[in-house]
Design a protein around this motif. Structure first.
Motif, PDB file in Angstrom:
ATOM      1  N   ILE A  90       0.842  -1.200   0.000  1.00 40.26           N
ATOM      2  CA  ILE A  90       0.000   0.000   0.000  1.00 40.26           C
ATOM      3  C   ILE A  90       0.873   1.245   0.000  1.00 40.26           C
ATOM      4  O   ILE A  90       0.629   2.176  -0.776  1.00 40.26           O
ATOM      5  CB  ILE A  90      -0.962  -0.008   1.211  1.00 40.26           C
ATOM      6  N   GLU A  91       1.887   1.276   0.862  1.00 40.40           N
ATOM      7  CA  GLU A  91       2.797   2.428   0.916  1.00 40.40           C
ATOM      8  C   GLU A  91       3.436   2.697  -0.438  1.00 40.40           C
ATOM      9  O   GLU A  91       3.438   3.827  -0.919  1.00 40.40           O
ATOM     10  CB  GLU A  91       3.929   2.171   1.918  1.00 40.40           C
ATOM     11  N   ARG A  92       3.989   1.666  -1.012  1.00 41.95           N
ATOM     12  CA  ARG A  92       4.690   1.838  -2.287  1.00 41.95           C
ATOM     13  C   ARG A  92       3.736   2.269  -3.387  1.00 41.95           C
ATOM     14  O   ARG A  92       4.071   3.105  -4.219  1.00 41.95           O
ATOM     15  CB  ARG A  92       5.438   0.566  -2.662  1.00 41.95           C
ATOM     16  N   PHE A  93       2.522   1.729  -3.405  1.00 39.45           N
ATOM     17  CA  PHE A  93       1.538   2.129  -4.397  1.00 39.45           C
ATOM     18  C   PHE A  93       1.177   3.604  -4.236  1.00 39.45           C
ATOM     19  O   PHE A  93       1.150   4.363  -5.211  1.00 39.45           O
ATOM     20  CB  PHE A  93       0.280   1.259  -4.295  1.00 39.45           C
TER      21      PHE A  93
ATOM     22  N   ARG B 249       6.821  -5.519  -6.580  1.00 36.92           N
ATOM     23  CA  ARG B 249       7.397  -5.783  -5.263  1.00 36.92           C
ATOM     24  C   ARG B 249       8.622  -6.675  -5.379  1.00 36.92           C
ATOM     25  O   ARG B 249       8.675  -7.592  -6.165  1.00 36.92           O
ATOM     26  CB  ARG B 249       6.351  -6.440  -4.360  1.00 36.92           C
ATOM     27  N   LYS B 250       9.594  -6.416  -4.553  1.00 45.58           N
ATOM     28  CA  LYS B 250      10.839  -7.186  -4.536  1.00 45.58           C
ATOM     29  C   LYS B 250      10.702  -8.408  -3.627  1.00 45.58           C
ATOM     30  O   LYS B 250       9.895  -8.426  -2.706  1.00 45.58           O
ATOM     31  CB  LYS B 250      12.004  -6.315  -4.045  1.00 45.58           C
ATOM     32  N   ASP B 251      11.515  -9.411  -3.865  1.00 42.35           N
ATOM     33  CA  ASP B 251      11.482 -10.643  -3.082  1.00 42.35           C
ATOM     34  C   ASP B 251      11.846 -10.426  -1.621  1.00 42.35           C
ATOM     35  O   ASP B 251      11.472 -11.228  -0.766  1.00 42.35           O
ATOM     36  CB  ASP B 251      12.428 -11.693  -3.676  1.00 42.35           C
ATOM     37  N   CYS B 252      12.570  -9.356  -1.307  1.00 42.07           N
ATOM     38  CA  CYS B 252      12.995  -9.112   0.070  1.00 42.07           C
ATOM     39  C   CYS B 252      11.862  -8.587   0.954  1.00 42.07           C
ATOM     40  O   CYS B 252      12.016  -8.493   2.165  1.00 42.07           O
ATOM     41  CB  CYS B 252      14.176  -8.157   0.120  1.00 42.07           C
TER      42      CYS B 252
END
Length: 145
Positions: free
Chosen positions: A79-82, A117-120
């Protein structure tokens, strides 16, 4: 109102920072609630098998509690990244906190396809900044005269 997921996420992050059980006071402070309210929800989490609370030592999440906390944290990061990367919402953290309790898994998965999204994730979350470390946040500083 803080949800079960927000409590799990907060306990998880406080545990990580403390490298041990999370104190009820720290959980309450992080969520902006009274210690009594935190104790009440911690009791509910314990009753659901998601946490173990030992008086004067703190609360620790069970394996299932950790799994749910990591899922909640991942949803919050999505949500933050979006909000920041796609919608360019300046106060994305406040908005993310308000949205995290109403965004279901299906919507989070769809948002996830947009942000790459990244795997981390969710290990990319920095509790000190309350944001994903992968966000390219500009430091707001006053220009020198």
């Amino acid at each position: 109102m803080n949800t079960q997921a927000q409590y799990l996420k907060t306990i998880y992050l406080v545990q990580q920072e403390a490298d041990g059980p999370a104190s009820t006071g720290s959980v309450a402070d992080n969520l902006g609630v009274s210690p009594a309210s935190a104790n009440e929800m911690i009791g509910k989490l314990e009753g659901r098998g998601l946490a173990e609370h030992e008086k004067y030592k703190g609360v620790s999440l069970t394996d299932e509690g950790i799994a749910q906390a990591r899922d909640a944290l991942q949803t919050y990061c999505i949500i933050e990244r979006f909000l920041w990367e796609v919608l360019e919402v300046e106060d994305f953290q406040t908005e993310a906190r308000q949205l995290e309790s109403v965004i279901d898994e299906t919507v989070a998965e769809r948002l996830d396809t947009i942000i790459d999204r990244k795997d981390c994730c969710p290990d990319c979350f920095d509790a000190k900044t309350d944001a994903c470390e992968l966000l390219e946040l500009e430091l707001h500083s006053e220009p020198a005269d």
